[in-house]
Design a protein around this motif. Structure first.
Motif, PDB file in Angstrom:
ATOM      1  N   ASN A  55       0.806  -1.224   0.000  1.00  0.00           N
ATOM      2  CA  ASN A  55       0.000   0.000   0.000  1.00  0.00           C
ATOM      3  C   ASN A  55       0.834   1.266   0.000  1.00  0.00           C
ATOM      4  O   ASN A  55       0.279   2.365  -0.070  1.00  0.00           O
ATOM      5  CB  ASN A  55      -0.939  -0.001   1.215  1.00  0.00           C
ATOM      6  N   SER A  95      -5.406   2.301  -5.664  1.00  0.00           N
ATOM      7  CA  SER A  95      -5.852   1.031  -5.082  1.00  0.00           C
ATOM      8  C   SER A  95      -5.004   0.695  -3.861  1.00  0.00           C
ATOM      9  O   SER A  95      -3.882   1.173  -3.703  1.00  0.00           O
ATOM     10  CB  SER A  95      -5.782  -0.099  -6.108  1.00  0.00           C
ATOM     11  N   TYR A  96      -5.564  -0.129  -3.005  1.00  0.00           N
ATOM     12  CA  TYR A  96      -4.815  -0.612  -1.845  1.00  0.00           C
ATOM     13  C   TYR A  96      -5.379  -1.959  -1.429  1.00  0.00           C
ATOM     14  O   TYR A  96      -6.480  -2.341  -1.819  1.00  0.00           O
ATOM     15  CB  TYR A  96      -4.851   0.386  -0.680  1.00  0.00           C
ATOM     16  N   GLU A 146      -6.487  -4.749   1.523  1.00  0.00           N
ATOM     17  CA  GLU A 146      -7.102  -4.811   2.842  1.00  0.00           C
ATOM     18  C   GLU A 146      -7.088  -6.262   3.310  1.00  0.00           C
ATOM     19  O   GLU A 146      -7.496  -7.158   2.569  1.00  0.00           O
ATOM     20  CB  GLU A 146      -8.546  -4.304   2.741  1.00  0.00           C
ATOM     21  N   TRP A 200      -7.023 -11.423   1.557  1.00  0.00           N
ATOM     22  CA  TRP A 200      -7.002  -9.984   1.328  1.00  0.00           C
ATOM     23  C   TRP A 200      -7.857  -9.668   0.104  1.00  0.00           C
ATOM     24  O   TRP A 200      -8.235 -10.558  -0.658  1.00  0.00           O
ATOM     25  CB  TRP A 200      -5.562  -9.495   1.117  1.00  0.00           C
ATOM     26  N   ARG A 201      -8.150  -8.408  -0.045  1.00  0.00           N
ATOM     27  CA  ARG A 201      -8.818  -7.959  -1.274  1.00  0.00           C
ATOM     28  C   ARG A 201      -8.311  -6.576  -1.629  1.00  0.00           C
ATOM     29  O   ARG A 201      -7.808  -5.842  -0.789  1.00  0.00           O
ATOM     30  CB  ARG A 201     -10.331  -7.954  -1.121  1.00  0.00           C
ATOM     31  N   GLN A 202      -8.438  -6.274  -2.900  1.00  0.00           N
ATOM     32  CA  GLN A 202      -8.010  -4.973  -3.399  1.00  0.00           C
ATOM     33  C   GLN A 202      -9.207  -4.019  -3.405  1.00  0.00           C
ATOM     34  O   GLN A 202     -10.304  -4.398  -3.837  1.00  0.00           O
ATOM     35  CB  GLN A 202      -7.465  -5.110  -4.818  1.00  0.00           C
ATOM     36  N   LEU A 203      -8.955  -2.830  -2.918  1.00  0.00           N
ATOM     37  CA  LEU A 203      -9.976  -1.785  -2.936  1.00  0.00           C
ATOM     38  C   LEU A 203      -9.505  -0.673  -3.859  1.00  0.00           C
ATOM     39  O   LEU A 203      -8.319  -0.318  -3.856  1.00  0.00           O
ATOM     40  CB  LEU A 203     -10.218  -1.244  -1.526  1.00  0.00           C
ATOM     41  N   ARG A 204     -10.441  -0.164  -4.663  1.00  0.00           N
ATOM     42  CA  ARG A 204     -10.137   0.928  -5.591  1.00  0.00           C
ATOM     43  C   ARG A 204     -11.209   1.986  -5.454  1.00  0.00           C
ATOM     44  O   ARG A 204     -12.404   1.657  -5.385  1.00  0.00           O
ATOM     45  CB  ARG A 204     -10.096   0.410  -7.028  1.00  0.00           C
ATOM     46  N   ARG A 255     -15.055   1.997  -6.981  1.00  0.00           N
ATOM     47  CA  ARG A 255     -15.357   0.665  -7.507  1.00  0.00           C
ATOM     48  C   ARG A 255     -15.725  -0.265  -6.363  1.00  0.00           C
ATOM     49  O   ARG A 255     -15.286  -0.069  -5.233  1.00  0.00           O
ATOM     50  CB  ARG A 255     -14.149   0.086  -8.226  1.00  0.00           C
ATOM     51  N   PRO A 256     -16.490  -1.308  -6.652  1.00  0.00           N
ATOM     52  CA  PRO A 256     -16.763  -2.293  -5.597  1.00  0.00           C
ATOM     53  C   PRO A 256     -15.469  -3.017  -5.205  1.00  0.00           C
ATOM     54  O   PRO A 256     -14.530  -3.084  -5.996  1.00  0.00           O
ATOM     55  CB  PRO A 256     -17.759  -3.268  -6.234  1.00  0.00           C
ATOM     56  N   PRO A 257     -15.414  -3.557  -3.996  1.00  0.00           N
ATOM     57  CA  PRO A 257     -14.213  -4.296  -3.589  1.00  0.00           C
ATOM     58  C   PRO A 257     -13.913  -5.454  -4.538  1.00  0.00           C
ATOM     59  O   PRO A 257     -14.826  -6.075  -5.086  1.00  0.00           O
ATOM     60  CB  PRO A 257     -14.571  -4.838  -2.201  1.00  0.00           C
TER      61      PRO A 257
END
Length: 127
Positions: free
Chosen positions: A25, A73-74, A76, A92-96, A99-101
């Motif tokens: 991140n 993006s990062y 989580e 984990w998942r990418q968040l932008r 946009r939806p996760p």
């Protein structure tokens, strides 16, 4: 004789994973390099469906390329970090922004004698 070394403590593993995700991140390459120095073994191997790298410099460069391709993006952490002995697993998942996760993905890793991660193998969208 059975192997009885319990490996690193949950606190140690939690700190490694926190630094690892913080590196993903971190947009500043010098700060990212410092984070990887704390959590990534000099011979550590990162493997996902798109790339294989070895060493903290190569991983840091890969992270920089990923960040450049996905501005803002990062990652989580999703749920808890699981471990036994020297083996680590986390989701984990990418968040932008806007946009939806992204789908939940999984990483499996190993902590080496240095007390740092010697491997991470990632599986995208595998939850």
């Amino acid at each position: 004789m059975p192997h009885t070394d319990p490996g690193p403590t949950p606190e140690q593993v939690g700190a490694l994973v926190a630094d690892y995700l913080a590196a993903w991140n971190e947009p500043d390459a010098a700060v990212r390099s410092g984070l990887l120095a704390r959590c990534w073994d000099p011979a550590g191997v990162y493997l996902d469906p798109t790339v294989r790298t070895q060493g903290p410099a190569a991983l840091g460069e890969h992270i920089g390329r990923v960040q450049a391709s996905r501005p803002g993006s990062y990652l989580e952490l999703v749920g808890d970090v699981d471990q036994h002995h020297d083996v680590v697993h986390f989701r984990w998942r990418q968040l932008r922004p806007g946009r939806p996760p992204g789908p939940v993905s999984r990483d499996f890793g190993q902590v080496g004698p240095s007390g740092r991660l010697v491997s991470i193998t990632g599986f995208f969208g595998s939850d």
